[in-house]
Design an enzyme around this catalytic site. Structure first.
Site, mmCIF file in Angstrom:
data_model
loop_
_atom_site.group_PDB
_atom_site.id
_atom_site.type_symbol
_atom_site.label_atom_id
_atom_site.label_comp_id
_atom_site.label_asym_id
_atom_site.label_seq_id
_atom_site.Cartn_x
_atom_site.Cartn_y
_atom_site.Cartn_z
ATOM 1 N N ASP A 193 67.720 20.825 52.155
ATOM 2 C CA ASP A 193 67.437 22.102 51.509
ATOM 3 C C ASP A 193 68.454 23.130 51.986
ATOM 4 O OD1 ASP A 193 64.470 23.007 50.086
ATOM 5 O OD2 ASP A 193 65.890 24.601 50.628
ATOM 6 N N LYS A 195 68.278 21.381 31.707
ATOM 7 C CA LYS A 195 67.339 20.276 31.916
ATOM 8 C C LYS A 195 67.514 19.179 30.860
ATOM 9 C CE LYS A 195 65.270 21.789 35.606
ATOM 10 N NZ LYS A 195 65.379 21.062 36.894
ATOM 11 N N ASP A 207 73.369 22.291 50.394
ATOM 12 C CA ASP A 207 73.483 23.086 49.173
ATOM 13 C C ASP A 207 74.034 22.157 48.095
ATOM 14 O OD1 ASP A 207 74.200 24.763 47.088
ATOM 15 O OD2 ASP A 207 75.009 26.332 48.392
ATOM 16 N N TYR A 252 68.079 27.499 30.670
ATOM 17 C CA TYR A 252 67.235 26.562 31.427
ATOM 18 C C TYR A 252 67.012 25.280 30.630
ATOM 19 C CZ TYR A 252 63.343 24.821 34.251
ATOM 20 O OH TYR A 252 62.520 24.049 35.052
#
Length: 263
Positions: free
Chosen positions: A34, A156, A60, A152
């Site tokens: 993370d 995706k 990252d 978005y």
């Protein structure tokens, strides 16, 4: 399922942490990665109480070198890795006219290119060891086309296409690929969300709160998909129905359905 070795991006919270918890309880060797170092170090202790071999790596996903270093480290300490979960992601909401190109570049670099980097880094390792399984976390947004979410949705949808392509490309190497497409559920996705629409944070909170599934429920479905090597995981029933409607209804009928939901 027999305990294995798993690497999870965005593993310090939400779905990533829920997966880490299930795997730790199952005796798996778990590595959470993370970019939020403080959060990662905070949850590491709770996971190590269950599975002492759990590790945390600052990572990252916009940095190829971070992922490459993680793969090298896991090969050194574990001798490889069996499952890679490309889970890290962000959200953006806004009309095509109001969304700046910088937001498009930002979301694509994380949601799409983060998955691309993860797959590119770990595929040679999977090929070398003769097996592996990618879990790429997309969204129902990648299968549907809700207005005012073009950046978005596109990010995706690209993850879905990438995953389906790799299912074919990597099958001869005994490498499986599963793409996960959940609808809204309680997570911290909204914390870093960029939006040009007023009040979007409260709307997102309501959508998340209304989900019948939580991160643990979805994580359990992913684990079952791993066991069966399923190609797609669509956890939410309402999302599956909307997808079926898009696939089978005439486009004009489906568009009426989408616009009726906005009223």
């Amino acid at each position: 399922m027999k305990p294995q070795r798993i690497f999870i991006t965005g593993g310090a919270s939400g779905l990533g942490y829920a997966l880490a918890l299930i795997c730790a309880k199952g005796g798996w060797r778990v590595c959470i990665a993370d970019r939020d170092v403080e959060r990662g170090e905070a949850v590491l202790g709770s996971l190590q109480k269950i599975q002492p071999q759990t590790i945390f790596m600052p990572c990252d996903v916009t940095q190829f070198d971070d992922l490459n270093a993680a793969a090298t480290k896991l090969q050194e300490i574990w001798g490889g890795v069996d499952v890679v979960v490309n889970n890290a992601g962000v959200a953006q909401v806004g009309s095509i006219s109001d969304t700046p190109l910088s937001d498009w570049q930002w979301i694509m670099d994380i949601n799409l290119m983060g998955v691309v980097r993860g797959c590119k880094v770990f595929t040679p390792l999977f090929q070398q060891q003769g097996h592996g399984h990618f879990i790429n976390v997309a969204s129902m947004a990648g299968l549907l086309d809700v207005p005012n979410m073009s950046a978005y949705n596109a990010s995706k949808a690209a993850v879905v296409s990438l995953s389906e392509t790799l299912q074919n490309e990597l099958k001869p190497h005994n490498i499986a690929v599963t793409v996960v497409c959940p609808s809204f559920f309680r997570t911290n996705l909204g914390q870093g969300m960029r939006s040009t629409i007023t009040g979007m944070q409260s709307k997102l909170d309501k959508l998340m709160a209304g989900s019948k599934l939580n991160a643990a429920d979805i994580a359990r479905q992913i684990m079952r998909a791993l066991d069966k090597k399923k190609s797609h995981v669509l956890p939410h029933r309402q999302g599956r129905i909307a997808w079926y409607a898009k696939r089978w209804l005439p486009r004009t009928w489906y568009q009426r359905l989408i616009h009726s939901q906005k009223k």
